[in-house]
Design a protein around this motif. Structure first.
Motif, PDB file in Angstrom:
ATOM      1  N   PRO A  46       0.739  -1.197   0.063  1.00  0.00           N
ATOM      2  CA  PRO A  46      -0.045  -0.012   0.015  1.00  0.00           C
ATOM      3  C   PRO A  46       0.888   1.351  -0.090  1.00  0.00           C
ATOM      4  CG  PRO A  46       0.139  -1.022   2.342  1.00  0.00           C
ATOM      5  CD  PRO A  46       0.892  -2.062   1.309  1.00  0.00           C
ATOM      6  N   TRP A  47       1.248   1.762  -1.235  1.00  0.00           N
ATOM      7  CA  TRP A  47       1.998   2.902  -1.332  1.00  0.00           C
ATOM      8  C   TRP A  47       1.486   4.108  -0.759  1.00  0.00           C
ATOM      9  CZ3 TRP A  47       7.035   2.396  -2.650  1.00  0.00           C
ATOM     10  CH2 TRP A  47       7.547   1.090  -3.241  1.00  0.00           C
ATOM     11  N   GLN A  48       0.217   4.501  -0.596  1.00  0.00           N
ATOM     12  CA  GLN A  48      -0.318   5.831  -0.060  1.00  0.00           C
ATOM     13  C   GLN A  48      -0.292   5.540   1.335  1.00  0.00           C
ATOM     14  OE1 GLN A  48      -1.839   3.099  -1.097  1.00  0.00           O
ATOM     15  NE2 GLN A  48      -3.892   2.748  -0.697  1.00  0.00           N
ATOM     16  N   HIS A  49       0.180   4.658   1.927  1.00  0.00           N
ATOM     17  CA  HIS A  49       0.474   4.390   3.258  1.00  0.00           C
ATOM     18  C   HIS A  49       1.870   4.202   3.956  1.00  0.00           C
ATOM     19  CE1 HIS A  49      -3.863   4.415   3.861  1.00  0.00           C
ATOM     20  NE2 HIS A  49      -4.171   3.183   3.052  1.00  0.00           N
ATOM     21  N   LEU A  50       2.762   4.235   3.015  1.00  0.00           N
ATOM     22  CA  LEU A  50       4.076   4.152   3.278  1.00  0.00           C
ATOM     23  C   LEU A  50       4.696   4.910   4.635  1.00  0.00           C
ATOM     24  CD1 LEU A  50       6.956   2.903   2.934  1.00  0.00           C
ATOM     25  CD2 LEU A  50       7.335   4.762   1.113  1.00  0.00           C
ATOM     26  N   ASP A  51       4.362   6.153   4.651  1.00  0.00           N
ATOM     27  CA  ASP A  51       4.904   6.765   5.728  1.00  0.00           C
ATOM     28  C   ASP A  51       3.812   6.591   7.038  1.00  0.00           C
ATOM     29  OD1 ASP A  51       6.736   8.400   4.663  1.00  0.00           O
ATOM     30  OD2 ASP A  51       5.228   9.779   3.845  1.00  0.00           O
ATOM     31  N   ASP A  52       2.753   6.043   6.982  1.00  0.00           N
ATOM     32  CA  ASP A  52       2.001   5.505   8.280  1.00  0.00           C
ATOM     33  C   ASP A  52       2.735   4.268   8.639  1.00  0.00           C
ATOM     34  OD1 ASP A  52       0.345   7.625   8.019  1.00  0.00           O
ATOM     35  OD2 ASP A  52      -1.336   6.570   7.439  1.00  0.00           O
ATOM     36  N   ILE A  53       3.084   3.362   7.628  1.00  0.00           N
ATOM     37  CA  ILE A  53       3.589   2.009   8.205  1.00  0.00           C
ATOM     38  C   ILE A  53       5.111   2.289   8.565  1.00  0.00           C
ATOM     39  CG2 ILE A  53       4.781  -0.029   7.108  1.00  0.00           C
ATOM     40  CD1 ILE A  53       2.095   0.053   5.025  1.00  0.00           C
ATOM     41  N   LEU A  54       5.748   3.125   8.206  1.00  0.00           N
ATOM     42  CA  LEU A  54       7.143   3.230   8.943  1.00  0.00           C
ATOM     43  C   LEU A  54       6.865   4.123  10.350  1.00  0.00           C
ATOM     44  CD1 LEU A  54       9.242   5.046   5.950  1.00  0.00           C
ATOM     45  CD2 LEU A  54       9.339   2.584   6.831  1.00  0.00           C
ATOM     46  N   ARG A  55       5.912   4.847  10.504  1.00  0.00           N
ATOM     47  CA  ARG A  55       5.966   5.469  11.864  1.00  0.00           C
ATOM     48  C   ARG A  55       5.309   4.468  12.837  1.00  0.00           C
ATOM     49  NH1 ARG A  55       2.413   8.752  10.216  1.00  0.00           N
ATOM     50  NH2 ARG A  55       0.818   7.850  11.113  1.00  0.00           N
ATOM     51  N   ASN A  56       4.222   4.027  12.337  1.00  0.00           N
ATOM     52  CA  ASN A  56       3.517   2.919  13.137  1.00  0.00           C
ATOM     53  C   ASN A  56       4.190   1.653  13.451  1.00  0.00           C
ATOM     54  OD1 ASN A  56       1.301   4.521  13.642  1.00  0.00           O
ATOM     55  ND2 ASN A  56       0.046   3.413  12.114  1.00  0.00           N
ATOM     56  N   GLY A  57       5.071   1.373  12.405  1.00  0.00           N
ATOM     57  CA  GLY A  57       6.151   0.360  12.630  1.00  0.00           C
ATOM     58  C   GLY A  57       7.123   0.598  13.740  1.00  0.00           C
ATOM     59  N   ALA A  58       7.573   1.672  13.841  1.00  0.00           N
ATOM     60  CA  ALA A  58       8.520   2.070  14.719  1.00  0.00           C
ATOM     61  C   ALA A  58       7.971   2.072  16.002  1.00  0.00           C
ATOM     62  CB  ALA A  58       9.055   3.252  14.320  1.00  0.00           C
ATOM     63  N   LEU A  59       6.933   2.514  16.233  1.00  0.00           N
ATOM     64  CA  LEU A  59       6.121   2.622  17.528  1.00  0.00           C
ATOM     65  C   LEU A  59       5.753   1.297  18.115  1.00  0.00           C
ATOM     66  CD1 LEU A  59       3.463   5.477  16.970  1.00  0.00           C
ATOM     67  CD2 LEU A  59       5.419   5.669  18.365  1.00  0.00           C
ATOM     68  N   PHE A  60       5.497   0.298  17.090  1.00  0.00           N
ATOM     69  CA  PHE A  60       5.417  -0.995  17.424  1.00  0.00           C
ATOM     70  C   PHE A  60       6.828  -1.673  18.072  1.00  0.00           C
ATOM     71  CE2 PHE A  60       4.996  -5.580  16.629  1.00  0.00           C
ATOM     72  CZ  PHE A  60       3.721  -6.115  17.065  1.00  0.00           C
ATOM     73  N   ALA A  61       7.659  -1.346  17.306  1.00  0.00           N
ATOM     74  CA  ALA A  61       8.805  -2.158  17.531  1.00  0.00           C
ATOM     75  C   ALA A  61       9.445  -1.625  18.931  1.00  0.00           C
ATOM     76  CB  ALA A  61      10.076  -1.722  16.304  1.00  0.00           C
ATOM     77  N   GLU A  62       9.331  -0.290  19.043  1.00  0.00           N
ATOM     78  CA  GLU A  62       9.588   0.414  20.353  1.00  0.00           C
ATOM     79  C   GLU A  62       9.009  -0.399  21.739  1.00  0.00           C
ATOM     80  OE1 GLU A  62       9.624   4.589  22.986  1.00  0.00           O
ATOM     81  OE2 GLU A  62       9.093   4.499  20.689  1.00  0.00           O
ATOM     82  N   LYS A  63       7.635  -0.857  21.303  1.00  0.00           N
ATOM     83  CA  LYS A  63       7.103  -1.596  22.358  1.00  0.00           C
ATOM     84  C   LYS A  63       7.038  -2.849  22.265  1.00  0.00           C
ATOM     85  CE  LYS A  63       1.969  -1.854  23.604  1.00  0.00           C
ATOM     86  NZ  LYS A  63       0.453  -1.416  23.089  1.00  0.00           N
ATOM     87  N   TRP A  64       7.301  -3.742  21.285  1.00  0.00           N
ATOM     88  CA  TRP A  64       7.412  -5.118  21.186  1.00  0.00           C
ATOM     89  C   TRP A  64       8.870  -5.727  20.869  1.00  0.00           C
ATOM     90  CZ3 TRP A  64       3.418  -7.340  23.843  1.00  0.00           C
ATOM     91  CH2 TRP A  64       2.340  -6.620  23.657  1.00  0.00           C
ATOM     92  N   GLY A  65       9.713  -4.946  20.387  1.00  0.00           N
ATOM     93  CA  GLY A  65      11.042  -5.385  20.207  1.00  0.00           C
ATOM     94  C   GLY A  65      11.268  -5.921  18.632  1.00  0.00           C
ATOM     95  N   GLU A  66      10.120  -5.850  17.814  1.00  0.00           N
ATOM     96  CA  GLU A  66      10.186  -6.209  16.427  1.00  0.00           C
ATOM     97  C   GLU A  66       9.187  -5.628  15.679  1.00  0.00           C
ATOM     98  OE1 GLU A  66       7.571 -10.050  15.714  1.00  0.00           O
ATOM     99  OE2 GLU A  66       8.272 -10.216  17.797  1.00  0.00           O
ATOM    100  N   TRP A  67       9.527  -5.517  14.294  1.00  0.00           N
ATOM    101  CA  TRP A  67       8.786  -4.895  13.657  1.00  0.00           C
ATOM    102  C   TRP A  67       7.610  -5.798  12.938  1.00  0.00           C
ATOM    103  CZ3 TRP A  67       9.318   0.156  10.829  1.00  0.00           C
ATOM    104  CH2 TRP A  67      10.219   1.156  11.301  1.00  0.00           C
ATOM    105  N   PRO A  68       6.127  -5.001  12.765  1.00  0.00           N
ATOM    106  CA  PRO A  68       5.138  -5.733  12.049  1.00  0.00           C
ATOM    107  C   PRO A  68       5.384  -5.393  10.664  1.00  0.00           C
ATOM    108  CG  PRO A  68       4.382  -3.835  12.848  1.00  0.00           C
ATOM    109  CD  PRO A  68       5.840  -3.641  13.120  1.00  0.00           C
TER     110      PRO A  68
END
Length: 265
Positions: free
Chosen positions: A217-239
């Motif tokens: 989903p190219w239109q959501h690339l920046d969202d995915i990077l931002r939310n992926g980083a938040l997830f990784a900070e919380k869980w220690g891995e990227w979704p």
């Protein structure tokens, strides 16, 4: 209001899909959460709750929490979440209700069939088109199966059911996630960490109405990077690893300390 309540999220681009769903769920109490700055239209629902966007986009996690609170306040004993672009099979509500009686402390997930453009939404046509997405378990109608720990990341919020007490136990969705991506897997990890069962429910079929999309989903690339980083900070891995790999292979992102970043242009 009591018993089963269908909770649906919708924004203006999905209004036509929502009206199809409301026709298919006539007779079942509905709570619609309208996500956007605009005022919601007139809708055939017991309640319409508006959740405006946040600084980073649509607040899908906050919208699901708001819908759950509204339905629970109205006396719901089982919350059935359906995205606006999903049509339930005639037996979906009964299948979720029966599964909740068998597994009262669980989060319940039914199979999802993705429909092609122009597909008929007639009940018989939907039954004939049933072809659950192969990425997730799909028990036979009337059967349920508890997810293994490795299957929890296959939780999709577009169709699931949960009792209000279980919702309170897990704490709902984490509202730190705004825009697209991450909140579903975060919810699933919270379930797994708290030992809350995730159960696959045969016969609780939902049908995803066609609309234009892209993969990744190219239109959501920046969202995915931002939310992926938040997830990784919380869980220690990227979704969302498959999408990240696709973006990287296309040259749009690259590995960085702690995860991923856009490629400088």
């Amino acid at each position: 209001m009591s018993g089963v309540v269908v909770v649906t999220l919708c924004s203006a681009p999905r209004l036509a899909h929502l009206r199809n769903q409301l026709r298919a769920t006539a007779g079942v109490p509905r709570v619609v959460v309208w996500i956007g700055d605009d005022e919601p239209p007139e809708l055939d629902a017991e309640a319409v709750v508006r959740v405006p966007p946040g600084p980073q986009g649509l607040r899908l996690a906050a919208a699901r929490n708001a819908g759950a609170r509204e339905a629970a306040a109205r006396g719901a004993s089982l919350l059935v979440f359906l995205d606006a672009d999903c049509i339930p099979a005639p037996g979906l509500v009964d299948a979720y209700r029966a599964a909740a009686e068998r597994s009262p402390g669980a989060v319940l997930c039914g199979p999802v069939t993705y429909l092609p453009a122009g597909a008929s939404l007639d009940a018989e046509a939907l039954r004939a088109a049933t072809a659950p997405h192969a990425a997730r378990p799909a028990p036979r109608p009337g059967e349920v199966r508890r997810a293994t720990p490795a299957e929890y990341p296959l939780f999709w919020s577009l169709s699931f059911a949960v009792a209000p007490a279980v919702w309170q136990q897990v704490g709902g969705f984490d509202e730190v996630f705004e825009g697209y991506g991450g909140e579903d897997t975060d919810f699933a990890f919270s379930l797994r960490t708290r030992g809350i069962p995730l159960v696959w429910v045969g016969g609780a079929d939902a049908y995803h109405q066609y609309h234009e999309t892209s993969s990744p989903p190219w239109q959501h690339l920046d969202d995915i990077l931002r939310n992926g980083a938040l997830f990784a900070e919380k869980w220690g891995e990227w979704p969302m690893g498959g999408w990240l790999t696709a973006f990287a292979e296309a040259g749009a992102i690259e590995r960085a300390p702690g995860g991923w970043r856009r490629v400088a242009v």
